[in-house]
Design an enzyme around this catalytic site. Sequence first.
Site, PDB file in Angstrom:
ATOM      1  N   GLY A  20       0.777  -1.237   0.000  1.00  0.00           N
ATOM      2  CA  GLY A  20       0.000   0.000   0.000  1.00  0.00           C
ATOM      3  C   GLY A  20       0.806   1.283   0.000  1.00  0.00           C
ATOM      4  O   GLY A  20       0.283   2.336   0.378  1.00  0.00           O
ATOM      5  N   HIS A 114       1.508   0.338 -13.236  1.00  0.00           N
ATOM      6  CA  HIS A 114       2.177  -0.927 -13.530  1.00  0.00           C
ATOM      7  C   HIS A 114       3.692  -0.685 -13.568  1.00  0.00           C
ATOM      8  O   HIS A 114       4.148   0.290 -14.167  1.00  0.00           O
ATOM      9  CB  HIS A 114       1.686  -1.464 -14.880  1.00  0.00           C
ATOM     10  CG  HIS A 114       2.246  -2.815 -15.200  1.00  0.00           C
ATOM     11  ND1 HIS A 114       1.799  -3.961 -14.577  1.00  0.00           N
ATOM     12  CD2 HIS A 114       3.224  -3.196 -16.047  1.00  0.00           C
ATOM     13  CE1 HIS A 114       2.491  -4.994 -15.036  1.00  0.00           C
ATOM     14  NE2 HIS A 114       3.361  -4.563 -15.934  1.00  0.00           N
TER      15      HIS A 114
HETATM   16  C1  GAR Z   1       3.708  -1.466  -7.289  1.00  0.00           C
HETATM   17  O1  GAR Z   1       5.024  -1.586  -7.750  1.00  0.00           O
HETATM   18  C2  GAR Z   1       2.744  -1.519  -8.458  1.00  0.00           C
HETATM   19  O2  GAR Z   1       3.224  -0.900  -9.610  1.00  0.00           O
HETATM   20  C3  GAR Z   1       2.605  -2.991  -8.643  1.00  0.00           C
HETATM   21  O3  GAR Z   1       2.549  -3.528  -7.354  1.00  0.00           O
HETATM   22  C4  GAR Z   1       3.302  -2.693  -6.473  1.00  0.00           C
HETATM   23  C5  GAR Z   1       2.404  -2.325  -5.313  1.00  0.00           C
HETATM   24  O4  GAR Z   1       3.133  -1.653  -4.333  1.00  0.00           O
HETATM   25  N1  GAR Z   1       1.452  -3.312  -9.413  1.00  0.00           N
HETATM   26  C6  GAR Z   1       1.371  -4.334 -10.251  1.00  0.00           C
HETATM   27  O5  GAR Z   1       2.279  -5.109 -10.435  1.00  0.00           O
HETATM   28  C7  GAR Z   1       0.042  -4.466 -10.966  1.00  0.00           C
HETATM   29  N2  GAR Z   1       0.182  -5.255 -12.134  1.00  0.00           N
HETATM   30  P1  GAR Z   1       2.379  -0.912  -3.162  1.00  0.00           P
HETATM   31  O6  GAR Z   1       1.388  -1.918  -2.565  1.00  0.00           O
HETATM   32  O7  GAR Z   1       3.462  -0.540  -2.182  1.00  0.00           O
HETATM   33  O8  GAR Z   1       1.677   0.279  -3.744  1.00  0.00           O
END
Ligand code: GAR
Length: 192
Positions: A20, A114
């Site tokens: 998050g 992404h």
């Molecule tokens: C982020 O790096 C986002 O870009 C990726 O998950 C991570 C979430 O981090 N999303 C994907 O891979 C979607 N395909 P967070 O929970 O710390 O925001």
Amino acid sequence: MEKLTGLKKIKTAVFISGVGSNLKNIIKFSKLKKSPISIDLVVSNTNLAKGLKYADQFKIKKKIFNSKNFIETEKIILILLRKEKIKFICLAGFMKILSKGFIKKFDGKIINIHPSLLPKYKGLNTHSRAIKNKDIFAGCTVHYVTEKLDSGKVVMQKKIKIAASDNSISLSKKILKQEHKLYPAAIMKIFN
Ligand code: GAR
């Protein structure tokens, strides 16, 4: 996208599945006067999502869905979104694929971040794939969500150079930092 009229911010839900950090960042951004959106709901598909703590911290309504039947779950989420008058959705590390029907109901109103330079590396393990392929650049993309995974129109993209010393962990840290700049910038771009 509609222009902002008056002082009303656009009621937005953030969907998460994990740490998050993007959620926290978007919430902080939403509190700024210049932000076109307010965060009024956090949705998670798992109660293990660490990011749920930010909903508590910032006193934002949260809803957790653990159901295995995601199509049924989506129907309940849609009812909730309507009830909360949510007009815009930001996916932030949400690891479920939304159905065609759901996306149609929020057509052009769902965006995602992404961790790759789309159209390169849709799906998972983007950083290790970029390193394995000896790419010179990596980055992140904010794009509209369509029924095709990681394929909607790009809103904004940030490119960074992969260092010779980078591994997937160091690269993901570098890119996450950029994500935290890119997501608010992309939201500003959409509404201004
Ligand atoms: C982020 O790096 C986002 O870009 C990726 O998950 C991570 C979430 O981090 N999303 C994907 O891979 C979607 N395909 P967070 O929970 O710390 O925001």
